[in-house]
Design a protein around this motif. Structure first.
Motif: not given
Length: 151
Positions: A28-31, A52-56, A63-66, A128-135
Motif C-alpha cells: 500500500i502506498f496511498g489511501i 493478510p487479514e485485509l485480503l481474507a 482493497p483497491a477501492e480503499m 485521481q486514479v483509483v483502480r476499483d472505482n465504480y463511478v
C-alpha cells in the motif's frame, strides 16, 4: 531527470502503481479518500505491507477501492504493456487533467513505472486514479479501457 529515471530501471524492478492487492509483493502506498464520485489519493510517507487479514475479508469493498496498491510490474502479463512501455500511463497523461500543480510526496516514485516513463506528467494526475472505482469519470474510464489495444 531522464537520466535518473533510466538508471533506476537498470538497478531496480519497476513497480506498477495501479496493482491489485493479490499480486505478489503488493504494498500500500496511498489511501483513497473523498467521495465515491470524487475520490482522490493521499500518499503515505512509506509503503506498508498489505495485512493478510485485509485480503481474507469477505466484504463488499475491495482493497483497491480503499488503497492505492503497487507491485512489481508484470510487463507482458498486463494488457496495458506493449512490450516496451505501459500504455495505461500514456493514456492517463493524454486523457486526464492534472489534479495538482506540484509533485505529491510518493513512497514509490524511485521505482514507479509511470514516473520512469512519463515523469511529472504522470505524478500530477496520479491522485485521481483509483483502480476499483465504480463511478469513475468518462475520461478515466476511457483511459483505463484495455480494449482499445485490440486489433
Amino acid at each position: 531527470m531522464v537520466l535518473d529515471r533510466q538508471s533506476t530501471k537498470a538497478s531496480k524492478s519497476l513497480m506498477c502503481p495501479s496493482a491489485d492487492a493479490e499480486m505478489s509483493g503488493s504494498v500500500i502506498f496511498g489511501i483513497v479518500v473523498g467521495t465515491p464520485e470524487e475520490p482522490h489519493v493521499v500518499h503515505l510517507d512509506r509503503v506498508k505491507p498489505i495485512p493478510p487479514e485485509l485480503l481474507a475479508l469477505d466484504a463488499p469493498v475491495k482493497p483497491a477501492e480503499m488503497f492505492r496498491i503497487a507491485a512489481t510490474c508484470i510487463e507482458n502479463g498486463c494488457a496495458h504493456f506493449d512490450g516496451a512501455k505501459c500504455r495505461l500511463t500514456a493514456r492517463i497523461v493524454d486523457g486526464l487533467p492534472t489534479v495538482t500543480d506540484r509533485l505529491p510526496a510518493c513512497a514509490i516514485r524511485a521505482t514507479c513505472r509511470w514516473w520512469y516513463q512519463e515523469g511529472a506528467a504522470a505524478c500530477l494526475r496520479c491522485q485521481q486514479v483509483v483502480r476499483d472505482n465504480y463511478v469513475a469519470s468518462e475520461e478515466l474510464i476511457d483511459a483505463i479501457d484495455p480494449s482499445v489495444y485490440e486489433d
